[in-house]
Design an enzyme around this catalytic site. Structure first.
Site, mmCIF file in Angstrom:
data_model
loop_
_atom_site.group_PDB
_atom_site.id
_atom_site.type_symbol
_atom_site.label_atom_id
_atom_site.label_comp_id
_atom_site.label_asym_id
_atom_site.label_seq_id
_atom_site.Cartn_x
_atom_site.Cartn_y
_atom_site.Cartn_z
ATOM 1 N N LYS A 58 0.740 -1.119 -0.034
ATOM 2 C CA LYS A 58 0.082 0.076 0.095
ATOM 3 C C LYS A 58 0.757 1.161 -0.002
ATOM 4 O O LYS A 58 0.580 2.478 -0.664
ATOM 5 C CB LYS A 58 -0.995 0.015 1.356
ATOM 6 C CG LYS A 58 -1.792 -1.087 1.273
ATOM 7 C CD LYS A 58 -2.676 -1.534 -0.019
ATOM 8 C CE LYS A 58 -3.166 -2.833 -0.101
ATOM 9 N NZ LYS A 58 -2.129 -4.054 -0.170
ATOM 10 N N GLY A 190 -4.780 -11.543 -10.341
ATOM 11 C CA GLY A 190 -5.426 -11.780 -9.153
ATOM 12 C C GLY A 190 -5.061 -10.585 -8.460
ATOM 13 O O GLY A 190 -4.588 -9.591 -8.886
ATOM 14 N N VAL A 191 -5.352 -10.478 -7.001
ATOM 15 C CA VAL A 191 -5.085 -9.274 -6.341
ATOM 16 C C VAL A 191 -3.648 -8.603 -6.283
ATOM 17 O O VAL A 191 -3.383 -7.512 -6.713
ATOM 18 C CB VAL A 191 -5.335 -9.405 -4.706
ATOM 19 C CG1 VAL A 191 -5.140 -8.138 -3.872
ATOM 20 C CG2 VAL A 191 -6.848 -9.852 -4.720
ATOM 21 N N ILE A 192 -2.619 -9.593 -6.212
ATOM 22 C CA ILE A 192 -1.071 -9.277 -6.069
ATOM 23 C C ILE A 192 -0.634 -8.800 -7.473
ATOM 24 O O ILE A 192 0.098 -7.779 -7.679
ATOM 25 C CB ILE A 192 -0.307 -10.372 -5.472
ATOM 26 C CG1 ILE A 192 -0.721 -10.693 -4.020
ATOM 27 C CG2 ILE A 192 1.129 -10.250 -5.697
ATOM 28 C CD1 ILE A 192 -0.061 -12.008 -3.458
ATOM 29 N N HIS A 451 -23.462 14.933 2.681
ATOM 30 C CA HIS A 451 -23.508 15.462 1.420
ATOM 31 C C HIS A 451 -22.528 16.523 1.388
ATOM 32 O O HIS A 451 -22.598 17.654 2.269
ATOM 33 C CB HIS A 451 -24.650 15.939 0.645
ATOM 34 C CG HIS A 451 -24.530 16.607 -0.476
ATOM 35 N ND1 HIS A 451 -24.489 16.116 -1.607
ATOM 36 C CD2 HIS A 451 -24.672 17.780 -1.144
ATOM 37 C CE1 HIS A 451 -24.357 16.791 -2.951
ATOM 38 N NE2 HIS A 451 -24.558 18.023 -2.331
#
Length: 474
Positions: A58, A190-192, A451
């Site tokens: 991340k 996939g994710v990785i 909002h």
């Protein structure tokens, strides 16, 4: 006589350290065994997640996003910069500092909770004894009333594309490239594969992802996958489906790939190759003779719904058991088992665990897809709302994507939520809470949402389930 504990946890990753800390909080004498050693040669608690997974990836995703936006997105805001550059060493160094901060944080929590930490590998023996093998090869045995197995998972290595740590790498290697690869190959969409492929694409790599399956993101909602694929193509991320790798040869400073594509055998030459075809439970050498603990056909510890391994006082949690290999699933299982051991209620609902892919746009979902509902003959209705009609998303210049809510056609109970767009990793949690409390689409529709916020897309999607969305034609 072996040193005695109330709880021994084998593994200090997400599932393991949560189990250890919660057990200690509940007054149980606790020990944790982990073999991870950081770059400084010292113990580095936190497992794959903190060391080479969730957290460092991340950090790299955020750095690469900033660089990409500087080059491609800031112009609409009237911001321009000439000759933008990225220092890979600084970026990787920042990632390493963040990793050290969090692994050190776990060590501090262990100390604060009086958890005894052992550096080495743990092997479960008969009678809830655990043999510890230290890095220098010395052994000692400790024992406990309860043993929690939390050994995690490891990358799957292809027999014809062995990791060498330089040209052919796993996720850890792809986080430590010294330079930006001119051509990066990725096996597995996939994710990785998507996350790390995105990192290096944003930084300037020519990235090609080869996916063996015929459908893109088959585990996700089909509409979500379609939108995500379209956005990735706009970014120049090349994804080839139905591509089955058969050979990867290192020739000098290149990797030559041979694979079967839709049009027959093909070749691809890259500078570096990331193999991201999944992970396997890490249970090799875990069990001694006659422990009574069983492994399934995939090497996972066999457990019941409460993570009990079928032997008195032995439990298993996280990636080494059934269910999704997700850090947050491991967190909750670790804490639940600690509470069960202490005589309290502990449970994890596998049906309401959210999934997230931290690409741009982000992808997140929880619960059933439309395809699953059809396969299970569940009557359902859906409502969706695009971020292009959400004021905050447009103001952020991130209008791509949508939110979809799937509800039972008769009871209105929410069966699933599927999101693609900006910050959906955060938005999905509202849907998780609603599902955990058996909420309906009407419940979400009746909640006041601030909002302007991105969460209004969830609100409008819930309204849309009964064809009463305000800001789109029903």
């Amino acid at each position: 006589m072996s040193e005695q504990f109330d709880v021994i946890v084998i593994g200090g990753g997400p599932a393991g350290y949560h189990a250890a800390i919660r057990a200690a909080q509940l007054g149980l004498k606790t020990a944790c065994i982990d073999s991870w050693v950081g770059p400084d040669g010292k113990a580095a608690l936190g497992g794959t997640c903190l060391n080479v997974g969730c957290i460092p990836s991340k950090a790299m995703l955020d750095s690469s996003k900033q660089f990409w936006n500087l080059q491609h997105s800031f112009g609409v805001h009237g911001i321009s910069v000439k000759d933008a550059k990225i220092d890979v060493g600084t970026m990787v160094g920042r990632k390493d500092k963040i990793v050290k901060q969090f692994t050190g944080g776990v060590a501090m929590l262990f100390k604060a909770n009086k958890i005894t930490s052992f550096l080495g590998t743990g092997k479960l023996l008969k009678g809830r004894q655990v043999e510890i093998t230290a890095p220098d090869g010395t052994k000692k045995t400790i024992a406990a009333t309860n043993v929690v197995i939390a050994t995690g998972s490891a990358p799957i290595e292809l027999p014809f594309a062995k990791f060498d740590g330089k040209r052919i790498v796993d996720n850890a290697g792809a986080l430590d490239f010294k330079d930006i690869p001119k051509r990066l190959g990725v096996i597995g969409a996939g994710v990785i594969g998507l996350e790390l492929g995105s990192v290096w694409k944003r930084l300037g790599s020519d990235v090609t992802i080869l996916e063996a399956l015929p459908d893109f993101l088959g585990v996700a909602d089909a509409e979500v996958a379609k939108v995500a694929a379209r956005e990735f193509a706009k970014q120049g991320l090349k994804i080839e489906l139905g591509a089955k790798l058969s050979k990867a040869e290192i020739k000098g400073n290149e990797v030559h790939l041979t694979y079967a594509g839709k049009d027959g055998e093909k070749t691809l030459v890259v500078d570096q190759l990331l193999v991201a075809v999944g992970r396997r439970a890490f249970t090799e050498g875990l069990l001694g003779d006659d422990t009574g603990v069983k492994l399934d056909e995939r090497g996972r510890v066999v457990v019941d719904d409460h993570c009990w391994a079928g032997v008195e006082g032995v439990w298993a949690v996280g990636d080494c058991v059934r269910g999704p290999m997700l850090a947050h699933k491991g967190f909750e299982e670790g804490m639940a088992v600690a509470e069960i051991i202490a005589g309290k209620a502990g449970h994890v609902n596998l049906e309401t665990i959210p999934w997230v892919i931290y690409t741009e746009p982000e992808i997140a979902w929880v619960g059933k897809t439309e395809a699953q509902c059809k396969a299970e003959n569940i009557p359902f209705k859906t409502g969706s709302f695009p971020f292009a009609a959400v004021g905050r998303a447009v103001a952020m210049n991130e209008p791509a994507g949508f939110v979809k809510i799937i509800a039972h056609a008769e009871t209105d109970r929410i069966l699933g939520a599927h999101l693609v767009g900006a910050n959906v990793s955060e938005l999905v949690s509202e849907c998780v809470v609603a599902m955990e409390f058996k909420g309906s689409a009407e419940d979400l529709a009746r909640i006041v949402h601030a909002h302007p916020t991105l969460s209004e897309a969830v609100h409008e999607a819930a309204l849309s389930v009964d064809k009463r969305s305000i800001h789109k034609a029903n």
